[in-house]
Design a protein around this motif. Structure first.
Motif, PDB file in Angstrom:
ATOM      1  N   TYR A   1       0.789  -1.322   0.062  1.00 39.66           N
ATOM      2  CA  TYR A   1      -0.106   0.008   0.027  1.00 39.66           C
ATOM      3  C   TYR A   1       1.031   1.132  -0.107  1.00 39.66           C
ATOM      4  O   TYR A   1       1.915   1.284   0.807  1.00 39.66           O
ATOM      5  CB  TYR A   1      -0.934  -0.134   1.121  1.00 39.66           C
ATOM      6  CG  TYR A   1      -1.885   1.230   1.164  1.00 39.66           C
ATOM      7  CD1 TYR A   1      -2.747   1.534   0.219  1.00 39.66           C
ATOM      8  CD2 TYR A   1      -1.723   2.031   2.472  1.00 39.66           C
ATOM      9  CE1 TYR A   1      -3.503   2.818   0.308  1.00 39.66           C
ATOM     10  CE2 TYR A   1      -2.563   3.201   2.619  1.00 39.66           C
ATOM     11  CZ  TYR A   1      -3.408   3.310   1.629  1.00 39.66           C
ATOM     12  OH  TYR A   1      -4.530   4.658   1.483  1.00 39.66           O
ATOM     13  N   ARG A   2       0.427   2.237  -0.961  1.00 43.41           N
ATOM     14  CA  ARG A   2       1.287   3.564  -0.804  1.00 43.41           C
ATOM     15  C   ARG A   2       2.950   3.289  -1.146  1.00 43.41           C
ATOM     16  O   ARG A   2       3.887   3.823  -0.576  1.00 43.41           O
ATOM     17  CB  ARG A   2       1.108   4.323   0.209  1.00 43.41           C
ATOM     18  CG  ARG A   2      -0.302   4.881   0.238  1.00 43.41           C
ATOM     19  CD  ARG A   2      -0.407   6.024   1.269  1.00 43.41           C
ATOM     20  NE  ARG A   2      -1.034   6.001   2.260  1.00 43.41           N
ATOM     21  CZ  ARG A   2      -0.977   6.627   3.369  1.00 43.41           C
ATOM     22  NH1 ARG A   2      -0.029   7.487   3.612  1.00 43.41           N
ATOM     23  NH2 ARG A   2      -1.719   6.428   4.596  1.00 43.41           N
ATOM     24  N   ASP A   3       3.045   2.299  -2.022  1.00 44.94           N
ATOM     25  CA  ASP A   3       4.617   2.150  -2.329  1.00 44.94           C
ATOM     26  C   ASP A   3       5.248   1.600  -1.280  1.00 44.94           C
ATOM     27  O   ASP A   3       6.805   1.669  -1.149  1.00 44.94           O
ATOM     28  CB  ASP A   3       5.164   3.044  -3.142  1.00 44.94           C
ATOM     29  CG  ASP A   3       4.503   3.401  -4.379  1.00 44.94           C
ATOM     30  OD1 ASP A   3       4.148   2.692  -5.079  1.00 44.94           O
ATOM     31  OD2 ASP A   3       4.383   4.872  -4.482  1.00 44.94           O
ATOM     32  N   THR A   4       4.909   0.753  -0.173  1.00 41.45           N
ATOM     33  CA  THR A   4       5.615   0.274   0.759  1.00 41.45           C
ATOM     34  C   THR A   4       4.820  -0.841   1.245  1.00 41.45           C
ATOM     35  O   THR A   4       3.679  -1.140   1.044  1.00 41.45           O
ATOM     36  CB  THR A   4       5.873   1.268   1.745  1.00 41.45           C
ATOM     37  OG1 THR A   4       6.757   0.676   2.668  1.00 41.45           O
ATOM     38  CG2 THR A   4       4.743   1.883   2.693  1.00 41.45           C
ATOM     39  N   SER A   5       5.465  -1.630   2.276  1.00 35.96           N
ATOM     40  CA  SER A   5       4.636  -3.030   2.948  1.00 35.96           C
ATOM     41  C   SER A   5       4.229  -2.307   4.152  1.00 35.96           C
ATOM     42  O   SER A   5       4.928  -1.632   5.092  1.00 35.96           O
ATOM     43  CB  SER A   5       5.895  -3.705   3.309  1.00 35.96           C
ATOM     44  OG  SER A   5       5.295  -4.963   3.350  1.00 35.96           O
ATOM     45  N   TRP A   6       3.046  -2.713   4.652  1.00 36.19           N
ATOM     46  CA  TRP A   6       2.520  -2.201   5.777  1.00 36.19           C
ATOM     47  C   TRP A   6       2.027  -3.635   6.715  1.00 36.19           C
ATOM     48  O   TRP A   6       1.395  -4.591   5.859  1.00 36.19           O
ATOM     49  CB  TRP A   6       1.109  -1.584   5.405  1.00 36.19           C
ATOM     50  CG  TRP A   6       1.273  -0.159   5.016  1.00 36.19           C
ATOM     51  CD1 TRP A   6       1.793   0.147   3.817  1.00 36.19           C
ATOM     52  CD2 TRP A   6       0.961   1.011   5.876  1.00 36.19           C
ATOM     53  NE1 TRP A   6       1.789   1.624   3.635  1.00 36.19           N
ATOM     54  CE2 TRP A   6       1.251   1.993   4.691  1.00 36.19           C
ATOM     55  CE3 TRP A   6       0.255   1.170   7.028  1.00 36.19           C
ATOM     56  CZ2 TRP A   6       0.935   3.473   5.025  1.00 36.19           C
ATOM     57  CZ3 TRP A   6       0.074   2.447   7.167  1.00 36.19           C
ATOM     58  CH2 TRP A   6       0.246   3.802   6.464  1.00 36.19           C
TER      59      TRP A   6
END
Length: 158
Positions: free
Chosen positions: A41-46
């Protein structure tokens, strides 16, 4: 007066969701572990977990889920569509659109300053949509957008 102010100042589930700008966006599951999920999500890992009412839902890497809230830095998720891991990444996934018109042959939605055609994802084909409703892009079928309703609140338990 004190009791009334205290009651009115407590957030409701609806107000918490409206205050969360991430609610309604789609995410793709990267990995599943006993301690939770990792999602893109949003160019990163959450870090994420399924919302309480969906704890018994089976989730696999590649599944598409929708953000319904947040607890601290962990996203709370709900299912939105059938497994879509075979689909390539689409930069439009998760974007909100507004229904402009509804017809038996499909929906017309406003997206990126143009009118686009779309239809509800198969699991939402019985969902009523009205002009002005917000929807989330969860995929594509040809030139049409595949859409899911933005959950206004968690579904009632049966």
């Amino acid at each position: 007066a004190h009791r009334v102010r205290a009651r009115l100042s407590r957030p409701t589930p609806e107000s918490e969701q409206l205050a969360d700008p991430d609610a309604g966006h789609a995410v793709r599951v990267e990995s599943v572990a006993p301690e939770g999920l990792r999602v893109a999500y949003r160019d990163t890992s959450w870090a994420a977990r399924l919302a309480d009412e969906y704890q018994d839902t089976a989730v696999s890497p590649g599944d598409l889920l929708i953000i319904v809230g947040r607890k601290g830095n962990d996203l709370r998720l709900a299912p939105v569509s059938a497994r879509t891991s075979a689909q390539p990444a689409d930069p439009d996934l998760g974007h909100l659109v507004r229904a402009e018109s509804v017809a038996p042959e499909g929906l017309r939605v406003a997206y990126r300053d143009t009118m686009r055609t779309g239809h509800l994802a198969d699991e939402y084909h019985d969902t009523a949509v009205s002009p002005g409703d917000l929807l989330t892009i969860v995929g594509r079928k040809g030139n049409d957008l595949v859409l899911a309703p933005v959950p206004a609140r968690a579904p009632a338990r049966s």
